[in-house]
Design a protein around this motif. Structure first.
Motif, short mmCIF file in Angstrom:
data_model
loop_
_atom_site.label_atom_id
_atom_site.label_comp_id
_atom_site.label_asym_id
_atom_site.label_seq_id
_atom_site.Cartn_x
_atom_site.Cartn_y
_atom_site.Cartn_z
N VAL A 148 2.55 3.68 3.50
CA VAL A 148 1.11 3.81 2.95
C VAL A 148 0.80 2.38 2.30
O VAL A 148 1.37 1.95 1.35
CB VAL A 148 0.95 4.96 1.88
CG1 VAL A 148 -0.48 4.89 1.48
CG2 VAL A 148 1.36 6.40 2.58
N VAL A 149 -0.45 1.79 2.33
CA VAL A 149 -1.13 1.11 1.46
C VAL A 149 -2.09 1.78 0.72
O VAL A 149 -2.90 2.46 1.33
CB VAL A 149 -1.89 0.00 2.62
CG1 VAL A 149 -2.59 -0.98 1.63
CG2 VAL A 149 -1.03 -0.70 3.23
N ASN A 150 -1.81 1.66 -0.53
CA ASN A 150 -2.63 2.61 -1.47
C ASN A 150 -3.89 1.54 -2.15
O ASN A 150 -3.23 0.50 -3.00
CB ASN A 150 -1.83 3.05 -2.52
CG ASN A 150 -2.45 3.93 -3.82
OD1 ASN A 150 -3.23 4.96 -3.49
ND2 ASN A 150 -2.53 3.33 -4.77
N ALA A 151 -4.86 1.81 -2.20
CA ALA A 151 -6.03 1.11 -2.88
C ALA A 151 -6.60 2.05 -3.92
O ALA A 151 -7.23 3.20 -3.49
CB ALA A 151 -7.05 0.55 -1.81
N GLY A 152 -6.69 1.81 -5.19
CA GLY A 152 -7.08 2.56 -6.08
C GLY A 152 -6.00 2.84 -7.26
O GLY A 152 -5.21 1.78 -7.48
N LEU A 153 -6.10 4.03 -7.79
CA LEU A 153 -5.06 4.31 -8.67
C LEU A 153 -3.64 4.03 -8.41
O LEU A 153 -3.24 4.79 -7.33
CB LEU A 153 -5.27 5.77 -9.33
CG LEU A 153 -6.77 5.97 -9.95
CD1 LEU A 153 -6.77 7.58 -10.21
CD2 LEU A 153 -6.92 5.12 -11.31
N ALA A 154 -2.79 3.54 -9.21
CA ALA A 154 -1.44 3.13 -8.76
C ALA A 154 -0.73 4.44 -8.63
O ALA A 154 0.37 4.50 -7.98
CB ALA A 154 -0.86 2.18 -9.83
N GLY A 155 -1.27 5.44 -9.65
CA GLY A 155 -0.49 6.72 -9.56
C GLY A 155 -0.23 7.46 -8.26
O GLY A 155 0.62 7.98 -7.89
N PHE A 156 -1.27 7.28 -7.42
CA PHE A 156 -1.20 7.71 -6.10
C PHE A 156 0.14 7.33 -5.27
O PHE A 156 0.70 7.90 -4.69
CB PHE A 156 -2.33 7.50 -5.21
CG PHE A 156 -3.40 8.29 -5.78
CD1 PHE A 156 -3.61 9.73 -6.01
CD2 PHE A 156 -4.78 7.82 -5.85
CE1 PHE A 156 -4.59 10.56 -6.52
CE2 PHE A 156 -6.00 8.26 -6.34
CZ PHE A 156 -5.82 9.60 -6.52
N ALA A 157 0.30 5.63 -5.54
CA ALA A 157 1.41 5.31 -4.87
C ALA A 157 2.71 5.82 -5.44
O ALA A 157 3.68 5.63 -4.82
CB ALA A 157 1.19 3.55 -4.84
N ASN A 158 2.64 5.91 -6.91
CA ASN A 158 3.89 6.36 -7.38
C ASN A 158 4.48 7.68 -6.84
O ASN A 158 5.79 7.93 -6.61
CB ASN A 158 3.59 6.47 -8.91
CG ASN A 158 3.40 4.79 -9.69
OD1 ASN A 158 3.83 4.11 -9.00
ND2 ASN A 158 2.71 4.97 -10.68
N ASN A 159 3.50 8.77 -6.68
CA ASN A 159 3.88 9.86 -6.16
C ASN A 159 4.34 9.87 -4.77
O ASN A 159 5.41 10.50 -4.47
CB ASN A 159 2.69 10.91 -6.18
CG ASN A 159 2.19 11.12 -7.31
OD1 ASN A 159 2.95 11.18 -8.47
ND2 ASN A 159 0.74 11.59 -7.85
#
Length: 473
Positions: free
Chosen positions: A11-22
């Motif tokens: 996944v490439v996550n653009a936005g809150l880093a918390g989404f990537a952490n999960n």
């Protein structure tokens, strides 16, 4: 879709880093992308920005503006009194200050204190209270240095009887002016206005300026661009660090002074003053950068930034393609190192015209050449190098006259493009001194700051209107 979800998650996550952490916690691979909408998420400004990007009128104008900037040849040609160099000062009571326009009641402490000092220096009042009343009365015009092709550090005060460096662009004959550097400690540019400060100003006018005028005329013309380039190779960035540049200047001035018929005691005082101030070249650097940027000003439809300046309250920019219009926002705080006993609560907001150096591609843009500067402004040598690299993403090009040894002698990034700033979310970096918010306390630290993004967003919208009107013609 079933096949997709049966594969390992990437996944490439653009936005809150918390989404990537999960995602990472459950074994997925996620890259957190640092992204934000362009132009502060302002939809209208974003649409204007989209119109301006790669617009042929803007591209052609920027090519002209950049060429004029690169072709500028700043040369020290004279020392003059302000009322001689700036005719308006001979016609009315006028005091110039740093930054964009601001009224007396809205000025910060250091600028108010410096204006009071200038009034006392000119003899328009004899007591501090009387000088302050005169400043409030409206009987003295208070205007930005930039309105008169001049610049000044910190409070930036120029009054009629003050001596100025005269820098001429030999390419087009335009001139720019800057006052003399007073040194450190209790000085007018930080709002100090006691007898010690006034006596020094009188000595600078009566003895220092005539001596330097003789020296400059003996030299003939001193090209400043090569001197600045050499200083960059010697550890300066010619904004907050001018030790090498001042030394190079002294090598030119002292032989000229010795060749003059000045009394020995005068030369001794003049040389002692200059050699005791590593920042002496700063004001020359500022005027040289001012005349380079003025060469690029006034090109219709250009998105090139030609002025960045602060008055201790607001930060203002100008674009080449929008004429004399200022785009302002509250000045950003300065992050850096404070002298013992001082902290953030003691500091005035960012102050001074010296950001003209960054506008011209040196100062903070050339920090890679000056790793020692981080001891003064904070951070690490790697931070300094990274700052110089990042500025390449928001400029129209580079200046081959100014190269950075630490980057394999790559040229400095130059020609700030307001479109790229608003589009990429990268703000011009500025290294600066920190003034105490109370007049006369002086410098309490140094650090790094940036120009506010809203200045560039407003400038983009104004430029878009200009370009739209131009395209209809």
């Amino acid at each position: 879709m079933n096949t997709l979800f049966n594969q390992p998650l990437k996944v490439v996550n653009a936005g809150l880093a918390g989404f990537a952490n999960n995602i990472q916690k459950v074994g997925g691979e996620a890259i957190a992308l640092s992204w934000q909408p362009p132009a502060l998420g302002n939809i209208d400004a974003g649409l204007d920005l989209a119109d301006l990007l790669r617009h042929p009128l803007v591209e052609q104008a920027n090519q002209v503006a950049m060429e004029r900037y690169l072709n500028a040849q700043p040369v020290l040609v004279d020392v003059m009194m302000a009322d001689e160099a700036i005719p308006a000062m001979a016609e009315r009571k006028l005091i110039l200050h740093s930054g964009p326009p601001i009224s007396w009641e809205n000025m910060c402490g250091p600028v108010k204190g410096a204006i009071v000092g200038a009034i006392l220096f000119e003899g328009w009042a004899t007591r501090h209270e009387e000088a302050e009343l005169l400043a409030k009365s409206g009987n003295i015009d208070l205007e930005p240095c930039h309105h008169y092709t001049a610049v000044g550090p910190m409070a930036g005060i120029i009054s009629p009887s003050m001596p100025l460096w005269v820098i001429e662009n030999k390419t087009n004959g335009q001139r720019a002016f800057c006052n003399f550097n007073e040194g450190l400690g209790k000085v007018l540019r930080f709002g100090a206005n006691n007898d010690e400060v006034l006596q020094r100003l009188h000595w600078m006018r009566n003895e220092l300026a005539p001596a330097l005028k003789v020296a400059v005329r003996h030299i003939g013309e001193l090209e400043l661009k090569p001197l600045m380039a050499q200083a960059l190779h010697m550890g300066d960035e010619v904004h907050n660090r001018n030790a090498a540049a001042t030394g190079l200047l002294i090598k030119r001035l002292v032989p000229a002074l010795l060749a003059s018929n000045l009394p020995l005691e005068v030369m001794q005082r003049v040389v002692a003053f200059i050699t005791g101030n590593d920042h002496f070249f700063l004001n020359l650097s500022m005027a040289a950068c001012k005349v380079m940027m003025d060469a690029a000003a006034g090109v219709p439809f250009s998105s090139m930034v030609t002025v960045m300046a602060r008055n201790g309250v607001n930060f203002g920019i100008r674009l080449s393609g929008t004429g004399d219009q200022w785009f302002q926002a509250p000045a950003n705080p300065v992050e850096g190192l404070f002298f013992p006993g001082y902290g953030v609560d003691d500091a005035a907001a960012d102050l001074g015209d010296s950001a003209i150096t960054e506008t011209a591609g040196v100062g903070g843009f050339a920090m890679a050449s000056s790793p020692a500067i981080v001891k003064f402004v904070g951070g690490t040598p790697a931070d300094a190098t990274n700052n110089s690299r990042r500025m390449q993403f928001i400029t129209l090009g580079s200046n081959p006259a100014f190269t950075l040894p630490a980057l394999n002698f790559a040229p400095t990034a130059a020609g700030i493009d307001a479109r790229k700033v608003a589009d990429r979310g990268i703000l011009p970096v500025i290294n600066t001194g920190i003034a105490h918010k109370q007049a006369g306390v002086g410098q309490i630290g140094a650090g790094i700051t940036t120009a506010p993004m809203s200045c560039f967003v407003d400038a983009i919208q104004a430029l878009a209107q200009t370009v739209m009107q131009g395209a209809k013609k």
